[in-house]
Design an enzyme around this catalytic site. Structure first.
Site, short mmCIF file in Angstrom:
data_model
loop_
_atom_site.label_atom_id
_atom_site.label_comp_id
_atom_site.label_asym_id
_atom_site.label_seq_id
_atom_site.Cartn_x
_atom_site.Cartn_y
_atom_site.Cartn_z
N GLU A 91 0.69 -1.27 -0.09
CA GLU A 91 -0.11 -0.02 -0.03
C GLU A 91 0.94 1.40 -0.05
O GLU A 91 1.91 1.25 0.46
CB GLU A 91 -0.86 0.00 1.08
CG GLU A 91 -2.00 -1.07 1.19
CD GLU A 91 -2.97 -1.21 2.38
OE1 GLU A 91 -4.04 -1.65 2.24
OE2 GLU A 91 -2.30 -0.69 3.56
N CYS A 344 -1.44 6.09 10.15
CA CYS A 344 -0.06 5.33 10.74
C CYS A 344 -0.48 3.77 11.32
O CYS A 344 -1.19 4.06 12.28
CB CYS A 344 0.49 6.52 11.52
SG CYS A 344 2.05 5.67 11.90
#
EC number: 2.1.1.192
Length: 373
Positions: A91, A344
């Site tokens: 990703e 994150c």
């Protein structure tokens, strides 16, 4: 087998062109077509000699990564899932802001470090990405975004190696990719705007300072070895004292005069006042020279397998104030893209695990993680 030209930095491409009997300036032209104009079809490269285009058609290609999916967050964050073969996918995330556009790039299919709070680590590890697969994420994102926005101006101003994987455990592919991103004939990024994030691979930090010093972020996450051993298993090999010494050495060559320490805030684990005091003592030791640094406090982004929880905002604010009051520049990261699992610690992709991480993590979930003073 034909060569993927995204694998080459400019020097590598010049050497490849030399093998074809071509001068270096042809490599510069070719490099610009690929990286600045986003061209993958040699027939489009009109200022290259027809003979060179014909040679390239027989021995080279520009391989974009197949896009499996694209998701756009309510805040404008974009996440792409790329197919890297053998059942693996990685990703990348684009984060738009008023004064910059930041792309978060993956360096491995999975990660072998196995941090407790990171979704990628729970996926396990399959393989390193090639230089071309690292660069291809930027190549695709930059030119796809330009087309979408109807501009020829650069969209991505900052790149952070904070996606899936530990970049410094893929060093031989990382450095040519960084050089391509920095090259004025490529993406022309400033060394200050290109950041490598590491969990603390000390020998490779020293090598990077000599080979391609860019901005450095260190995934710290704990103020003492006992707790960091639990959260970041790599600490057992490179404990905090060695890591901080490596940070000091790196700053002798770095484009910025500070190291960014990333600190994921985990409720009841590493977010107490005593932990803040220990961090202050760690980076600002009494009677000794500290590490020039700033802290980036990261709200934990939960995922089911972690067994961990996010610190509440009041706790994060109090923690940040203690560090700031001690003279340490401290920021709290704004969560972006969490509605599309792009924040994150949430990047997981799809990994054909070769490390049996799922089995190890399942065993760890039966262990209560406790803070260690």
């Amino acid at each position: 087998m034909t060569k993927n030209l995204l694998d080459f930095d400019l020097d590598g491409l010049a050497a490849f062109c030399e093998q074809l009997g071509e001068k270096r300036f042809r490599a510069v032209q070719l490099f610009r077509w690929i990286h600045q104009r986003g061209a993958s079809d040699f027939a489009r490269m009109s200022d290259l000699a027809k003979s060179l285009r014909e040679k390239l058609s027989g021995c080279a290609h520009v391989a974009a990564l197949p896009v499996i999916s694209e998701h756009v967050s309510a805040d404008g964050t974009v996440k792409w899932l790329f197919d890297v073969g053998d059942g693996n996918a990685v990703e990348s995330v684009f984060i738009p802001e008023d004064d910059r556009g930041t792309l978060c790039i993956s360096s491995q299919a999975g990660c072998a470090v196995g941090c407790r709070f990171c979704s990628t680590g729970h996926q396990g590890f399959s393989r390193n990405l090639t230089s071309g697969e690292i660069v291809a994420q930027l190549w695709f994102a930059e030119h796809a975004l330009r087309a979408r926005l109807g501009t020829q101006e650069r969209v991505i101003s900052n790149v952070v190696m904070m996606g899936m994987g530990e970049p410094l455990q893929n060093y031989t592919a990382l450095v040519p990719a960084l050089r391509t991103m920095l090259d004025d004939h490529g993406y022309g990024l400033s060394r200050r705007r290109l950041t490598v994030s590491t969990s603390g691979v000390v020998p490779m930090m020293d090598r990077l300072s000599q080979d391609c010093a860019v901005a450095m972020a260190v995934s710290l996450h704990a103020p003492n070895d006992a707790l960091r051993d639990q959260l970041v298993p790599l600490n057992r090999k490179y404990p905090l004292r060695e890591l901080l010494d490596a940070c000091t050495r790196y700053l002798e060559h770095a484009p910025r005069d500070f190291i960014t320490f990333e600190y994921c805030m985990l409720d009841g684990v590493n977010d107490q006042p005593e932990h803040a005091r220990q961090l202050i003592d760690l980076v600002r030791p009494r009677g000794g020279e500290g590490v020039r640094c700033k802290f980036n406090l990261i709200p934990f982004n939960p995922f089911p397998a972690s067994g961990l929880h996010r610190s509440n905002p009041q706790q994060v604010a109090a923690f940040a104030k203690m560090l700031s009051d001690a003279g340490i520049v401290t920021t709290v990261r704004k969560t972006r893209g969490d509605d599309i699992d792009a924040a994150c610690g949430q990047l997981a992709g799809d990994v054909k695990d070769r490390t049996r991480a799922a089995e190890r993590m399942a065993r760890q979930r039966t262990i209560v993680l406790k803070p260690v003073a």
